[in-house]
Design an enzyme around this catalytic site. Structure first.
Site, short mmCIF file in Angstrom:
data_model
loop_
_atom_site.label_atom_id
_atom_site.label_comp_id
_atom_site.label_asym_id
_atom_site.label_seq_id
_atom_site.Cartn_x
_atom_site.Cartn_y
_atom_site.Cartn_z
N LYS A 13 -20.63 -6.06 13.82
CA LYS A 13 -19.87 -6.60 12.70
C LYS A 13 -18.47 -7.04 13.14
CE LYS A 13 -20.17 -2.87 10.08
NZ LYS A 13 -20.95 -1.96 10.95
N ARG A 88 -19.48 0.41 1.63
CA ARG A 88 -20.46 1.22 2.35
C ARG A 88 -21.29 2.08 1.43
NH1 ARG A 88 -17.68 1.42 7.68
NH2 ARG A 88 -18.79 2.76 9.11
N ARG A 127 -19.96 2.43 24.59
CA ARG A 127 -18.76 1.74 24.11
C ARG A 127 -17.51 2.57 24.41
NH1 ARG A 127 -18.51 -1.19 18.28
NH2 ARG A 127 -18.03 0.79 17.31
N ARG A 161 -14.66 7.21 21.57
CA ARG A 161 -14.23 7.72 20.26
C ARG A 161 -14.98 9.00 19.92
NH1 ARG A 161 -14.80 2.43 16.56
NH2 ARG A 161 -15.90 3.95 15.28
N ARG A 172 -24.11 9.22 11.93
CA ARG A 172 -23.64 7.97 11.30
C ARG A 172 -24.83 7.09 10.92
NH1 ARG A 172 -19.69 5.62 15.57
NH2 ARG A 172 -19.15 3.99 14.08
P1 AMP Z 1 -16.29 2.05 11.38
O1 AMP Z 1 -15.30 1.75 12.44
O2 AMP Z 1 -16.44 0.96 10.36
O3 AMP Z 1 -17.63 2.51 11.91
O4 AMP Z 1 -15.70 3.29 10.54
C1 AMP Z 1 -15.40 4.52 11.18
C2 AMP Z 1 -15.42 5.63 10.16
O5 AMP Z 1 -14.43 5.40 9.13
C3 AMP Z 1 -16.73 5.81 9.40
O6 AMP Z 1 -17.68 6.56 10.11
C4 AMP Z 1 -16.24 6.53 8.14
O7 AMP Z 1 -15.94 7.90 8.41
C5 AMP Z 1 -14.92 5.82 7.85
N1 AMP Z 1 -15.11 4.63 7.00
C6 AMP Z 1 -14.87 3.33 7.35
N2 AMP Z 1 -15.13 2.51 6.32
C7 AMP Z 1 -15.55 3.29 5.31
C8 AMP Z 1 -15.99 3.02 3.98
N3 AMP Z 1 -16.05 1.77 3.48
N4 AMP Z 1 -16.36 4.09 3.20
C9 AMP Z 1 -16.30 5.35 3.66
N5 AMP Z 1 -15.92 5.67 4.92
C10 AMP Z 1 -15.53 4.66 5.74
#
Ligand code: AMP
Length: 213
Positions: A13, A88, A127, A161, A172
């Site tokens: 994404k 999400r 990654r 990370r 996840r």
């Molecule tokens: P990402 O980098 O988009 O994978 O986000 C990393 C982490 O941030 C996720 O695993 C969640 O813990 C939190 N997070 C990011 N976006 C959201 C969202 N829209 N709703 C809830 N948690 C989020």
């Protein structure tokens, strides 16, 4: 253009969002990046989000909607935005609809990247991220030019990370199936959904073409 990018972690994404920003000046809005910056800065928001994030769980809808209500009203959103990692959950998607109606705005498309689980696990476990500037690397397909040194900012903090360990990734993906995958049907019903099985640039642009002109 105003687009939601849907797809599991590691689907690409962020890469597609960057590509599309170059296309027409829309801004990429990554809730994950906003939250990671808040954690790094030790703000109240960061403190509230940190535990859920390291375990690979979602932070609360209230926290996310608070961030997005503010972010979408900032001046740089007027040329359009690519929502990367938001919404999400169904409640987030419903709240976004209400917010957009209030702002008199409409989405152009929801692009779903439908990528196989084994590809995702392979991508995420290899990654690495620059802890200073957020640049993404991959130990196999995109290592930094000088080992351990970020090409963009020169920092030597290229790290895995917390939420990219095998355990967190598997959580996840489960969270994605339970809470985010239902958004695919939600947006199918609005006629906005375009689904592709690859995050390759040509495939994505061809699929989006009719929606973004
Ligand atoms: P990402 O980098 O988009 O994978 O986000 C990393 C982490 O941030 C996720 O695993 C969640 O813990 C939190 N997070 C990011 N976006 C959201 C969202 N829209 N709703 C809830 N948690 C989020």
């Amino acid at each position: 253009m105003k687009i939601i990018l849907l797809g599991p972690p590691g689907a690409g994404k962020g890469t597609i969002a960057k590509l599309l920003t170059e296309y027409d000046g829309s801004v990429q809005i990554s809730t994950g990046d906003i939250l990671r910056a808040a954690v790094a800065a030790g703000t109240e928001l960061g403190k509230q989000a940190e535990a859920a994030m390291s375990a690979g769980n979602l932070v609360t809808d209230e926290l996310i909607m608070g961030i997005m209500e503010q972010r979408l009203q900032e001046g740089d959103c007027k040329n359009g935005y690519l929502l990367d990692g938001f919404p999400r959950t169904i409640p987030q998607a419903e709240a976004l609809q209400v917010l957009l109606e209030k702002m008199g705005e409409k989405l152009d498309a929801v692009l779903e990247l439908d990528i196989a689980r084994d590809i995702i696990i392979g991508r995420l476990t290899t990654r690495r991220t620059c802890a200073q500037c957020g640049e993404i690397y991959n130990v196999i397909s995109k290592p930094p030019k000088v080992e351990g040194v970020c090409d963009v900012c020169g920092s030597n903090e290229i790290v895995q990370r917390d939420d990219e360990t095998e355990e967190a990734i598997s959580n996840r993906l489960e969270v994605y199936q339970d809470q985010t995958a239902p958004l695919s049907d939600f947006y199918k019903n609005t006629g906005l959904l375009t689904s592709v099985m690859s995050s390759d640039k040509e495939t994505v642009m061809t699929a989006l073409g009719p929606k973004i002109g």
